[in-house]
Design an enzyme around this catalytic site. Structure first.
Site, PDB file in Angstrom:
ATOM      1  N   THR A 182     -34.492  27.408  22.257  1.00 19.82           N
ATOM      2  CA  THR A 182     -34.434  28.683  22.829  1.00 19.82           C
ATOM      3  C   THR A 182     -32.779  28.842  23.380  1.00 19.82           C
ATOM      4  OG1 THR A 182     -36.685  28.671  23.711  1.00 19.82           O
ATOM      5  CG2 THR A 182     -34.937  30.211  24.984  1.00 19.82           C
ATOM      6  N   ALA A 212     -19.984  20.192  23.413  1.00 22.05           N
ATOM      7  CA  ALA A 212     -19.121  19.865  22.100  1.00 22.05           C
ATOM      8  C   ALA A 212     -19.663  18.430  21.902  1.00 22.05           C
ATOM      9  CB  ALA A 212     -17.558  19.490  22.626  1.00 22.05           C
ATOM     10  N   THR A 213     -20.244  17.463  22.831  1.00 24.61           N
ATOM     11  CA  THR A 213     -20.867  16.404  22.285  1.00 24.61           C
ATOM     12  C   THR A 213     -21.940  16.681  21.143  1.00 24.61           C
ATOM     13  OG1 THR A 213     -20.425  14.974  24.134  1.00 24.61           O
ATOM     14  CG2 THR A 213     -22.091  14.373  23.011  1.00 24.61           C
ATOM     15  N   CYS A 253      -9.839   0.141  35.983  1.00 26.87           N
ATOM     16  CA  CYS A 253     -10.465   0.205  37.206  1.00 26.87           C
ATOM     17  C   CYS A 253     -11.362   1.575  37.541  1.00 26.87           C
ATOM     18  CB  CYS A 253      -9.711  -0.067  38.402  1.00 26.87           C
ATOM     19  SG  CYS A 253      -9.359  -1.665  38.449  1.00 26.87           S
ATOM     20  N   GLY A 272     -17.588  25.232  26.301  1.00 29.56           N
ATOM     21  CA  GLY A 272     -17.384  26.440  27.422  1.00 29.56           C
ATOM     22  C   GLY A 272     -16.886  25.923  28.575  1.00 29.56           C
ATOM     23  N   HIS A 273     -17.053  24.668  28.928  1.00 27.12           N
ATOM     24  CA  HIS A 273     -16.617  24.422  30.284  1.00 27.12           C
ATOM     25  C   HIS A 273     -14.952  23.715  30.415  1.00 27.12           C
ATOM     26  CE1 HIS A 273     -16.811  19.815  30.425  1.00 27.12           C
ATOM     27  NE2 HIS A 273     -17.334  20.090  29.321  1.00 27.12           N
ATOM     28  N   GLN A 331     -10.359  20.366  23.443  1.00 21.97           N
ATOM     29  CA  GLN A 331      -9.224  20.515  24.364  1.00 21.97           C
ATOM     30  C   GLN A 331      -8.284  21.740  23.934  1.00 21.97           C
ATOM     31  OE1 GLN A 331      -8.936  19.279  27.233  1.00 21.97           O
ATOM     32  NE2 GLN A 331     -10.494  17.558  26.816  1.00 21.97           N
TER      33      GLN A 331
END
Lengths: 406, 137
Positions: free
Chosen positions: A244, A75-76, A330, A204-205, A183
């Protein structure tokens, strides 16, 4: 069923791959290893056929034409290709892009990059519930606006933007509408025709497929959209993305889309029931608040702030058993709390106190039961050692204290 | 990021959580940090007037595990020391003892500040000048 640890409730970060996806992929690592661009022998034909099939599976999930799917590394990359590609392609028409402050960094930082090259970017604020104000969008449109980039569902709070209304406004003003739907796709019905989407990034992930593969949907009709390629080379993917093709991952991505298409409806029902149970149980704790609009929200996400307890400290109470994430500073390298939560108007204190629960296909009721208990117990325990909780209980207004800022 | 065993131990079994009566002449209270920064520590000492030794120390901390561990450790170290000895506790001693990674050094700095703030409060209550020495950060 016996509980296995750790419990994974961070499905907005990534999802485990469905075993059925892995099964579909395996042959394409070994015996079916061909390059999909090899047009003159069976190895290439087999690979090309597999990619074509996957392209149909991906397109079907979002009601697109297979020719409108450009495979990317994720997506990036799709975000970069859409925004930079439109900016370059439509430069003669204008240089104005509208986006929102709660976008993923892949969109925000791409826009910032273009700003340096001369683009004018409007960053729309969001309301307290995380939704944009459509009137503000309408007001921000100018004759020079070429692109509106607004995400479908937010990664931190799960809020779903009014995509149909956004695309109608965008279209009325002759601009293109791009949405990062990473999302949302595979979790809720996303229909590029009904939603009026011109470009859309997804991955995909996040839907039980492999990492390292994603897609950009690029509309071919009404209007025909073009993007300038950002990766030069052999002219793959209709010249928009050279390189590719990652055949095994594309096959897996296709399979993941097919599974989502078949199972999404029942899965969404199951997940939202579990999410609501988790949420209502945790809201029984005092001073616990849901972040983001609760009606217009992805079915598997809950973002809750537990006031007077710090998020990382809270996660430490159960992070060997339960994997969640926090908007606390944090947990990030920047030491700044979540910009998304701050954009919703949360004070830094509440942003520091938030946990994000992301349920998924393999989440069980038993896991939710365990999580409710573990989180509740840790919140209570940490409040016993929180000076802020003690002050709150004594009726001291924490805003009136002069804190020593670092 | 994995936590050291000592941080986990202090987090799971924090020593000296609690509240001392801050109105007492021999109790010094230090409240440092800010909710917006994600850490607030309150550290208190109770000084035995006859011997000048710190006979009790308590803390409450809003913050991450390292902040909780730093303050818990500080209270352990304070007990039995004189006020002057307590001033010598350096944040790097806490970093070493707890094996804090670089991103968590600020937790130890906050603990040292809390000690100094508690001692200052005690000194002012007892007619002694406030110590100006505070680490810049």
């Amino acid at each position: 069923m016996e509980l296995k640890f750790p419990i994974y409730l961070d499905n907005n970060a990534t999802t485990p791959m469905d075993p059925r996806v892995l099964e579909a992929m395996i042959p394409y690592f070994t015996e079916k290893f061909g390059n999909a661009a090899s047009r003159n022998h069976p190895f290439g034909w087999v690979a090309e056929e597999a990619v074509d099939y996957a392209r149909e599976q991906v397109a079907a999930l979002i009601n697109a034409d297979p020719k409108e799917i450009i495979f990317t590394s994720g997506a990036t990359e799709a975000d970069n290709l859409a925004i930079k590609g439109v900016y370059e392609m439509y430069q003669s028409k204008g240089n104005h892009i509208i986006t929102t402050v709660t976008e993923h960094k892949a969109v925000l930082d791409t826009c910032k990059h273009l700003e340096k090259l001369g683009a004018e970017i409007t960053y729309l604020p969001v309301q307290e519930d995380g939704l944009i104000d459509l009137a503000q969008l309408e007001k921000a449109m100018t004759p020079k606006t070429i692109l509106v980039a607004i995400m479908y569902g937010n990664n931190e709070v799960g809020v779903i933007q009014p995509v149909k209304e956004i695309s109608a406004i965008t279209r009325k003003h002759g601009a293109l509408f791009f949405t990062d739907a990473t999302q949302a796709v595979g979790k809720i019905p996303v229909d590029v025709m009904a939603d009026g989407i011109d470009l859309m990034a997804f991955s995909g992930h996040k839907m039980y497929g492999p990492k390292g593969v994603g897609a950009l949907y690029v509309r071919r009709k009404n209007p025909r959209v073009k993007v300038t390629s950002q990766m030069d080379g052999g002219g793959h993917e209709r010249g928009m993305r050279s390189g590719t093709l990652n055949v095994p991952s594309i096959v897996g991505f296709g399979k993941a889309c097919e599974l989502c298409m078949n199972e999404m409806e029942s899965e969404a029902k199951r997940l939202s029931a579990m999410r609501d149970r988790l949420e209502s149980s945790l809201l029984k704790l005092e001073e616990a608040y849901v972040n983001g609009n609760r009606q217009h929200r992805l079915p598997h996400v809950a973002n809750i702030s537990f006031k007077y307890v710090e998020g990382e400290g809270l996660m430490m109470g159960f992070n060997k058993e339960i994997a969640v994430s926090s908007g606390s500073a944090c947990t990030s390298a920047s030491l700044e709390p979540s910009y998304v939560l701050k954009a919703l108007g949360l004070g830094d204190d509440l942003a520091h106190s938030s946990l994000r629960f992301g349920l998924g296909r393999f989440t069980t009721d038993e896991q939710i039961d365990y999580t409710i208990k573990a989180v509740s117990n840790t919140v209570l325990k940490l409040r016993e050692m929180s000076p802020l909780w003690e002050m709150f209980k004594e009726g001291i207004d924490l805003n009136k204290i002069e804190w020593a800022h670092h | 990021m994995a936590y050291s065993e000592k941080v986990i131990d202090h987090y799971s079994n924090p020593k000296n959580v609690g509240t001392l009566d801050k109105s007492k002449q021999n109790v010094g209270t230090g409240l440092v940090g800010a909710p917006e920064c994600g850490d607030v520590m309150r550290l208190q000492i109770e000084v035995d007037e006859a011997s000048g030794l710190i006979k009790d120390a308590k803390f409450k901390t809003f913050g991450c595990g390292s902040a909780i561990a730093s303050s818990s450790l500080a209270t352990e170290w304070l007990k039995g020391k004189t006020v002057d000895q307590a001033l010598t506790i350096d944040n790097m001693d806490i970093v070493e003892e707890l094996h804090l990674p670089p991103v968590k050094i600020h937790c130890s700095v906050l603990a040292e500040d809390a000690i100094k703030a508690a001692i200052n409060d005690y000194r002012v209550k007892n007619g002694l000048p406030e110590l100006v020495e505070q680490k810049a950060h």
